[in-house]
Design an enzyme around this catalytic site. Sequence first.
Site, PDB file in Angstrom:
ATOM      1  N   HIS A  54     -21.450  15.505  40.174  1.00  0.00           N
ATOM      2  CA  HIS A  54     -21.151  16.647  39.317  1.00  0.00           C
ATOM      3  C   HIS A  54     -22.292  17.655  39.400  1.00  0.00           C
ATOM      4  CE1 HIS A  54     -19.137  18.911  36.302  1.00  0.00           C
ATOM      5  NE2 HIS A  54     -20.088  18.769  35.387  1.00  0.00           N
ATOM      6  N   HIS A  66     -21.564  24.648  33.724  1.00  0.00           N
ATOM      7  CA  HIS A  66     -20.869  23.844  34.737  1.00  0.00           C
ATOM      8  C   HIS A  66     -19.363  23.976  34.561  1.00  0.00           C
ATOM      9  CE1 HIS A  66     -20.341  20.170  31.933  1.00  0.00           C
ATOM     10  NE2 HIS A  66     -20.927  21.105  31.221  1.00  0.00           N
ATOM     11  N   CYS A 155     -16.418  21.789  40.591  1.00  0.00           N
ATOM     12  CA  CYS A 155     -17.756  22.144  40.105  1.00  0.00           C
ATOM     13  C   CYS A 155     -18.700  22.542  41.233  1.00  0.00           C
ATOM     14  CB  CYS A 155     -18.341  20.978  39.307  1.00  0.00           C
ATOM     15  SG  CYS A 155     -18.506  19.435  40.249  1.00  0.00           S
TER      16      CYS A 155
END
Length: 224
Positions: A54, A66, A155
């Site tokens: 991530h 994010h 992401c």
Amino acid sequence: YQRILKCLICKLYTLSNLFQCFKIKHEATVQVSHASGTLRRGDILEVPRTIFIHFGIYLGDGKVAHLIPDILPALTRDPALIRTVITNTRLIVGCTFKYATVRVDTLEDFAYGARILVNRVDTVMKAQPLPNEEVARRAEQLLGDTPYSLLWNNCEHFVTHCRYGSAVSRQTDKFCEVLKSVIRDQRSALLSCLLGITSIISFGMAPSTTLPTILIPFTLWMAG
């Protein structure tokens, strides 16, 4: 139908929150792996998850922007409710309905107990990173709801767009390479054929078993 769906999702969200009350909270201490030991506004942060990595953009003052799947902004405009930590239920339903948000969370909530790697993407990207302040401003301009795609808008696409000016995802590229290698391997066609025959033997001759048994191996064979 939409009203029933929203009601069901809200129920799942409530149950998930109740379940979270019985879970041990993640570590409050953030472990940062960085040469200088300090974070700068505009740095790319990455944390390992179970099956993926991530990414986020550090905004300073312990805040991270994010992109993350989240169904709740589609159901409510209550900012206090939306700002709560995203549960697994919200994330999975957001993935399913391709709904995401670019949001700001604390460094602790972003890391969720994992070690943070800083600017490691710089070592593998051919493009030069933009100035850190510009990177942070680009991230802040994108805050809010956005369509989600696991392969085309995730992401990593968000952070590479902010830092390098072009949205790319090495995780997506690796997945596609693996998929192509599977398709090119003629054994995949034979395996799918055997699985299809097994399903016919188990469930009998029917369009739901016969057509996939013919079409999938044929498609894999021709593509290979």
